[in-house]
Scaffold this motif. Sequence first.
Motif, PDB file in Angstrom:
ATOM      1  N   ALA A  12       3.649   3.825   4.120  1.00 31.32           N
ATOM      2  CA  ALA A  12       3.508   2.672   3.246  1.00 31.32           C
ATOM      3  C   ALA A  12       3.301   1.424   4.112  1.00 31.32           C
ATOM      4  O   ALA A  12       3.818   1.337   5.226  1.00 31.32           O
ATOM      5  N   ARG A  13       2.538   0.472   3.607  1.00 27.59           N
ATOM      6  CA  ARG A  13       2.240  -0.751   4.346  1.00 27.59           C
ATOM      7  C   ARG A  13       2.541  -1.957   3.464  1.00 27.59           C
ATOM      8  O   ARG A  13       2.225  -1.955   2.273  1.00 27.59           O
ATOM      9  N   TYR A  14       3.116  -2.994   4.082  1.00 26.73           N
ATOM     10  CA  TYR A  14       3.394  -4.244   3.387  1.00 26.73           C
ATOM     11  C   TYR A  14       2.744  -5.390   4.157  1.00 26.73           C
ATOM     12  O   TYR A  14       2.784  -5.418   5.393  1.00 26.73           O
ATOM     13  N   SER A  15       2.154  -6.312   3.437  1.00 28.68           N
ATOM     14  CA  SER A  15       1.601  -7.507   4.085  1.00 28.68           C
ATOM     15  C   SER A  15       1.735  -8.688   3.131  1.00 28.68           C
ATOM     16  O   SER A  15       1.916  -8.513   1.919  1.00 28.68           O
ATOM     17  N   ILE A  16       1.638  -9.888   3.696  1.00 25.28           N
ATOM     18  CA  ILE A  16       1.777 -11.114   2.915  1.00 25.28           C
ATOM     19  C   ILE A  16       0.673 -12.078   3.332  1.00 25.28           C
ATOM     20  O   ILE A  16       0.793 -12.778   4.345  1.00 25.28           O
ATOM     21  N   PRO A  17      -0.433 -12.116   2.597  1.00 25.89           N
ATOM     22  CA  PRO A  17      -1.438 -13.146   2.860  1.00 25.89           C
ATOM     23  C   PRO A  17      -1.155 -14.406   2.050  1.00 25.89           C
ATOM     24  O   PRO A  17      -0.601 -14.347   0.946  1.00 25.89           O
ATOM     25  N   TYR A  18      -1.539 -15.543   2.627  1.00 24.27           N
ATOM     26  CA  TYR A  18      -1.456 -16.830   1.940  1.00 24.27           C
ATOM     27  C   TYR A  18      -2.850 -17.436   1.977  1.00 24.27           C
ATOM     28  O   TYR A  18      -3.382 -17.737   3.053  1.00 24.27           O
ATOM     29  N   PHE A  19      -3.455 -17.572   0.803  1.00 28.05           N
ATOM     30  CA  PHE A  19      -4.822 -18.064   0.703  1.00 28.05           C
ATOM     31  C   PHE A  19      -4.808 -19.560   0.420  1.00 28.05           C
ATOM     32  O   PHE A  19      -4.269 -20.013  -0.589  1.00 28.05           O
ATOM     33  N   LEU A  20      -5.428 -20.294   1.309  1.00 20.91           N
ATOM     34  CA  LEU A  20      -5.478 -21.751   1.211  1.00 20.91           C
ATOM     35  C   LEU A  20      -6.828 -22.151   0.641  1.00 20.91           C
ATOM     36  O   LEU A  20      -7.871 -21.740   1.157  1.00 20.91           O
ATOM     37  N   THR A  21      -6.809 -22.941  -0.430  1.00 22.00           N
ATOM     38  CA  THR A  21      -8.081 -23.322  -1.029  1.00 22.00           C
ATOM     39  C   THR A  21      -8.046 -24.768  -1.482  1.00 22.00           C
ATOM     40  O   THR A  21      -6.986 -25.375  -1.624  1.00 22.00           O
ATOM     41  N   TYR A  81       0.868  -1.170   0.000  1.00 17.92           N
ATOM     42  CA  TYR A  81       0.000   0.000   0.000  1.00 17.92           C
ATOM     43  C   TYR A  81       0.910   1.227   0.000  1.00 17.92           C
ATOM     44  O   TYR A  81       1.481   1.570   1.042  1.00 17.92           O
ATOM     45  N   PRO A  82       1.089   1.900  -1.125  1.00 13.87           N
ATOM     46  CA  PRO A  82       2.024   3.030  -1.174  1.00 13.87           C
ATOM     47  C   PRO A  82       1.571   4.168  -0.264  1.00 13.87           C
ATOM     48  O   PRO A  82       0.388   4.282   0.098  1.00 13.87           O
ATOM     49  N   ALA A  83       2.539   5.019   0.104  1.00 16.58           N
ATOM     50  CA  ALA A  83       2.184   6.235   0.821  1.00 16.58           C
ATOM     51  C   ALA A  83       1.219   7.048  -0.029  1.00 16.58           C
ATOM     52  O   ALA A  83       1.357   7.131  -1.250  1.00 16.58           O
ATOM     53  N   ILE A  84       0.223   7.641   0.628  1.00 14.53           N
ATOM     54  CA  ILE A  84      -0.825   8.349  -0.101  1.00 14.53           C
ATOM     55  C   ILE A  84      -1.358   9.471   0.785  1.00 14.53           C
ATOM     56  O   ILE A  84      -1.343   9.358   2.020  1.00 14.53           O
ATOM     57  N   PRO A  85      -1.808  10.583   0.202  1.00 14.79           N
ATOM     58  CA  PRO A  85      -2.416  11.632   1.031  1.00 14.79           C
ATOM     59  C   PRO A  85      -3.590  11.087   1.830  1.00 14.79           C
ATOM     60  O   PRO A  85      -4.498  10.459   1.278  1.00 14.79           O
ATOM     61  N   ALA A  86      -3.553  11.308   3.124  1.00 13.66           N
ATOM     62  CA  ALA A  86      -4.611  10.784   3.989  1.00 13.66           C
ATOM     63  C   ALA A  86      -5.979  11.319   3.596  1.00 13.66           C
ATOM     64  O   ALA A  86      -6.979  10.609   3.674  1.00 13.66           O
ATOM     65  N   ALA A  87      -6.030  12.567   3.139  1.00 12.03           N
ATOM     66  CA  ALA A  87      -7.313  13.178   2.802  1.00 12.03           C
ATOM     67  C   ALA A  87      -8.011  12.448   1.667  1.00 12.03           C
ATOM     68  O   ALA A  87      -9.245  12.382   1.619  1.00 12.03           O
ATOM     69  N   ALA A  88      -7.250  11.877   0.751  1.00 12.90           N
ATOM     70  CA  ALA A  88      -7.858  11.167  -0.379  1.00 12.90           C
ATOM     71  C   ALA A  88      -8.649   9.951   0.090  1.00 12.90           C
ATOM     72  O   ALA A  88      -9.682   9.610  -0.487  1.00 12.90           O
ATOM     73  N   VAL A  89      -8.172   9.303   1.166  1.00 17.12           N
ATOM     74  CA  VAL A  89      -8.897   8.174   1.734  1.00 17.12           C
ATOM     75  C   VAL A  89     -10.055   8.660   2.585  1.00 17.12           C
ATOM     76  O   VAL A  89     -11.162   8.118   2.547  1.00 17.12           O
TER      77      VAL A  89
END
Length: 364
Positions: free
Chosen positions: A318-327, A211-219
């Motif tokens: 900026a935020r980084y995450s790593i999901p692993y979807f099990l199906t 999630y890139p850095a972004i102006p807070a107001a836009a969100v």
Amino acid sequence: MGSILQSDVTGPSQSDANDIPIVDLSPFTSPSLSADTSHEARLKAAQKLVRACRDVGFVYVKNHGVPEDELAKAFALSKRFFDLPMEDKMKAPHPPGWVVHRGYSWPGLEKVSGAMSKQDDEDAVRKLREVQDYKESYEVGSETNPDQPNVWPPAEVLPEWRPFMSSFYWTCFEAAKHILRALALGIGLADEDHLLNFHDGHHNQLRLLHYPAIPAAAVEVGKVARMPAHTDWSSVTMLFQDDCGGLQVERRHAAAGGKAEEDQGEFVDVDPMPGTCVVNVGDLLMRWSNDYLTSTAHRVQLPPLQDRFTGDERLTRARYSIPYFLTTDPDTVIACLRFDDDHPAKYDPITQRDYAAMRARMQY
């Protein structure tokens, strides 16, 4: 954001701040337990995990089985990839359409939603995309999945990317096996491998998210979104977070009779907790369990603001995450596991392939 005050779950008890239970899975992941205590310890941990998945749908899992050094390398390499120039990232682009979900997705390509479609609905898709999701991702799967072929950047772009992520995909599956065994034991299935037998590992998805850095107001004014409220399609999701924050889960309260019900619109923070992954039930497992386990809505909102400004404009971290979807395997029929005369099956049998198609049409 609240802090977690306890290290384990006993029955329905949960963390005071955000109602997200914490379960220690070491009876499944640690080889040090003796044969005499192993089953009792596994059963206790399994029942705690299932209680959390019934009452909340989300749970912190410690001793999850993914080595910390390997996880740290995954985050570091993910950041290196997303720091590449756009022209290099676009050398491994997500294929057109919704059928194949692999490679690099640039900001605005994907629109996460809980919507489901049985046919293409252009008006619904157009309305859904009026607010763009501002994130980028990279999807990795098994190298031997013919339905979802991987899309890799050329080796000279980032030489370590393909070999490491291919290996890390299977590291996550080895950890996920313990979760499937614990869930099967905790819901009372006679065979601890019952759920695992539906998952050969070749149809899961490893996702690197930025999630890139972004102006807070836009969100804040709704011009863009980080990731809107949704539930996952999968059996189970394992999520690893950085220390940024921003993930929230919809709160559930115990109503009369002890049944957990959602208080629509009230979300609580799922604070990053070192040494844990966040595990949540997917819609497919909720359907499979005849609603015995709970799939809960979650979203990504604004993380804490950075200690820097561009003029008067506040920028998010900026935020980084790593999901692993099990199906499950795509053509295996999924039928309700738990039903009786008092609790008849709520859902018709379905294959994962057909179920995923209903969801993916609305997203890409």
